[in-house]
Design an enzyme around this catalytic site. Structure first.
Site, PDB file in Angstrom:
ATOM      1  N   HIS A  88       0.799  -1.228   0.000  1.00  0.00           N
ATOM      2  CA  HIS A  88       0.000   0.000   0.000  1.00  0.00           C
ATOM      3  C   HIS A  88       0.832   1.278   0.000  1.00  0.00           C
ATOM      4  O   HIS A  88       0.289   2.360  -0.159  1.00  0.00           O
ATOM      5  CB  HIS A  88      -0.941   0.027   1.209  1.00  0.00           C
ATOM      6  CG  HIS A  88      -0.265   0.401   2.489  1.00  0.00           C
ATOM      7  ND1 HIS A  88       0.470  -0.490   3.218  1.00  0.00           N
ATOM      8  CD2 HIS A  88      -0.189   1.576   3.153  1.00  0.00           C
ATOM      9  CE1 HIS A  88       0.969   0.123   4.275  1.00  0.00           C
ATOM     10  NE2 HIS A  88       0.588   1.380   4.272  1.00  0.00           N
TER      11      HIS A  88
HETATM   12  C1  UD1 Z   1      -1.932   6.075   5.309  1.00  0.00           C
HETATM   13  C2  UD1 Z   1      -0.608   6.568   5.890  1.00  0.00           C
HETATM   14  C3  UD1 Z   1       0.389   5.430   5.922  1.00  0.00           C
HETATM   15  C4  UD1 Z   1      -0.179   4.226   6.634  1.00  0.00           C
HETATM   16  C5  UD1 Z   1      -1.501   3.850   5.993  1.00  0.00           C
HETATM   17  C6  UD1 Z   1      -2.131   2.680   6.697  1.00  0.00           C
HETATM   18  C7  UD1 Z   1      -0.062   8.908   5.410  1.00  0.00           C
HETATM   19  C8  UD1 Z   1       0.797   9.812   4.602  1.00  0.00           C
HETATM   20  N1  UD1 Z   1      -0.014   7.610   5.064  1.00  0.00           N
HETATM   21  O1  UD1 Z   1      -1.691   5.700   3.961  1.00  0.00           O
HETATM   22  O2  UD1 Z   1       1.538   5.853   6.621  1.00  0.00           O
HETATM   23  O3  UD1 Z   1       0.727   3.148   6.529  1.00  0.00           O
HETATM   24  O4  UD1 Z   1      -2.380   4.985   6.064  1.00  0.00           O
HETATM   25  O5  UD1 Z   1      -3.190   2.154   5.989  1.00  0.00           O
HETATM   26  O6  UD1 Z   1      -0.737   9.363   6.315  1.00  0.00           O
HETATM   27  N2  UD1 Z   1      -8.678   5.376   0.596  1.00  0.00           N
HETATM   28  C9  UD1 Z   1      -9.933   4.814   0.520  1.00  0.00           C
HETATM   29  N3  UD1 Z   1     -10.623   4.651   1.690  1.00  0.00           N
HETATM   30  C10 UD1 Z   1     -10.144   5.053   2.895  1.00  0.00           C
HETATM   31  C11 UD1 Z   1      -8.865   5.643   2.949  1.00  0.00           C
HETATM   32  C12 UD1 Z   1      -8.144   5.788   1.791  1.00  0.00           C
HETATM   33  O7  UD1 Z   1     -10.398   4.445  -0.528  1.00  0.00           O
HETATM   34  O8  UD1 Z   1     -10.841   4.859   3.913  1.00  0.00           O
HETATM   35  C13 UD1 Z   1      -7.880   5.480  -0.653  1.00  0.00           C
HETATM   36  C14 UD1 Z   1      -8.100   6.762  -1.408  1.00  0.00           C
HETATM   37  O9  UD1 Z   1      -7.929   6.457  -2.766  1.00  0.00           O
HETATM   38  C15 UD1 Z   1      -6.958   7.619  -0.919  1.00  0.00           C
HETATM   39  C16 UD1 Z   1      -5.845   6.588  -0.783  1.00  0.00           C
HETATM   40  O10 UD1 Z   1      -6.498   5.415  -0.321  1.00  0.00           O
HETATM   41  O11 UD1 Z   1      -6.633   8.659  -1.788  1.00  0.00           O
HETATM   42  C17 UD1 Z   1      -4.731   6.981   0.142  1.00  0.00           C
HETATM   43  O12 UD1 Z   1      -5.244   7.279   1.455  1.00  0.00           O
HETATM   44  P1  UD1 Z   1      -4.361   8.150   2.482  1.00  0.00           P
HETATM   45  O13 UD1 Z   1      -5.114   8.355   3.726  1.00  0.00           O
HETATM   46  O14 UD1 Z   1      -3.825   9.351   1.788  1.00  0.00           O
HETATM   47  O15 UD1 Z   1      -3.082   7.269   2.751  1.00  0.00           O
HETATM   48  P2  UD1 Z   1      -2.892   5.677   2.919  1.00  0.00           P
HETATM   49  O16 UD1 Z   1      -2.323   5.149   1.654  1.00  0.00           O
HETATM   50  O17 UD1 Z   1      -4.094   5.023   3.495  1.00  0.00           O
END
Ligand code: UD1
Length: 363
Positions: free
Chosen positions: A207
């Protein structure tokens, strides 16, 4: 004592579980603020219900966005909550954008901030998590470090006098859940369709931005998983699903069977039933270590170097470059026989954290 926890992403909820229990056991007031960074039930609600965490007192509903947008939105929404609650401690967890936002909001309001899981370093300044860790450690008043190595990093940055080694609260939750899974053996719920749990399988997750966001990199990592001669249960974070779709990369091919992320107890059961783990997650590297399964980490470095001792964890930044035979031999290697020791503590770190916070409440 009144503690206000700022959480928002899946790994923070795992760490919150033992902290919430230890604060409740100590008779302390605990306000839980969920930023809404993670909003899918698979990444959020199932952790509250599965780990017996009280519902959040406040939900900021911030959601996804670029780093600046997400971090800024959490800060803006937190200000009035922190002003109103004025806790003895604002407790922030790990290294996500919610962690940094919580720390910066609190210091600007002159509220004491404690950072749980302080002092971890990858020394890779391209990782968003590395910015978040370093900046949070330097903003916080109290640094709760899980390991001796973390204490050394903090000392090297001039932060020794604010640092306390508490052990790792993830051990508390992992061992407790392992014991309850082993006490009631049965099927592993939630494994991807097409995985036969009676035959050897690997648990895989992917991820991190550095692995998912570049199409060539993601394509080659999925190719390497697909080429393995054992089943691969790929528990796909929504970020992976979104990026694979955007780049036109098919996840279900060869050995790979993609499925949804698992709730915590199901993940522990899946790892216990597996031959090993292939991941880029920090938490899962450590869970594999604690659950005695070999882990292969698809990164150039780890924040948990203790897992590398004795070959329990191996770093493979580019499986494609290893060649098929070496890659297979690494990913499917048996568990080492070398003792792992207890570098992450004895499973009572959350009690220590609650005690350290209570001792250091500002008068
Ligand atoms: C975040 C943390 C990472 C952690 C991870 C655990 C940061 C910079 N990164 O990464 O350190 O290891 O969480 O899971 O804070 N999305 C969904 N549903 C959700 C959340 C996210 O679909 O409930 C998708 C969206 O496309 C979003 C992408 O995941 O744009 C990234 O989400 P984001 O919260 O930016 O970071 P993570 O990759 O989850």
């Amino acid at each position: 004592m009144k503690v206000l926890s700022v959480v928002g992403a899946r790994p923070q909820l795992v760490k919150l579980a033992p902290i919430a229990a230890a604060l409740a056991a100590g008779g302390h007031r605990h306000v839980i603020v969920h930023t809404g960074q993670h909003y899918d039930a698979d990444l959020s609600d199932v952790f509250f219900s599965g780990l017996g965490i009280p519902d959040p007192d406040v939900h900021l509903g911030v959601g996804s966005g670029s780093h600046g947008v997400q971090t800024g939105a959490v800060m803006a929404a937190l200000d009035p909550i922190l002003e109103m609650e004025r806790p003895d401690w604002v407790l922030v967890y790990g290294d996500t954008n919610s962690t940094l936002a919580g720390a910066v909001s609190a210091v600007k309001l002159h509220l004491p901030v404690a950072h749980l899981e302080a002092g971890l370093r990858s020394f890779n300044r391209r990782m968003p998590e590395e910015h978040n860790r370093v900046l949070t450690d330097h903003a916080a008043d109290l640094l709760l470090a899980p390991t001796d190595e973390a204490m050394r990093h903090l000392a090297a940055e001039g932060l020794a006098d604010r640092s306390v080694r508490t052990g790792d609260v993830m051990v508390d939750v992992c061992l407790r859940v392992r014991d309850s899974v082993l006490a009631a053996p049965g099927d592993v719920p939630g494994l991807p369709e097409g995985i036969d749990p009676e035959r050897p399988y690997l648990v895989a997750t992917l991820h991190r931005a550095e692995n998912t966001d570049d199409p060539a990199r993601l394509g080659s990592l999925v190719d390497s998983l697909a080429d393995l001669p054992v089943q691969v249960a790929l528990l796909a974070h929504p970020r992976l699903v979104a990026r694979a779709e955007a780049h036109g990369i098919k996840l279900e091919r060869g050995a790979v069977r993609p499925g949804r992320p698992l709730p915590y107890a199901a993940m522990v059961a899946a790892v216990l039933g597996s031959q090993g783990v292939v991941t880029d997650s920090g938490g899962l590297q450590k869970e594999a270590f604690l659950l005695e399964r070999p882990c292969t980490t698809l990164r150039t470095e780890t924040e948990w170097p203790e897992t590398l001792a004795g070959g329990w964890n191996e770093l493979v930044p580019d499986p494609g470059a290893l060649g098929s035979a070496r890659w297979t031999a690494t990913a499917t290697r048996p568990a080492p026989t070398v003792s792992r020791g207890t570098p992450y503590g004895d499973g009572r770190a959350a009690e220590t954290v609650a005690a350290v916070l209570a001792e250091r409440v500002r008068g």
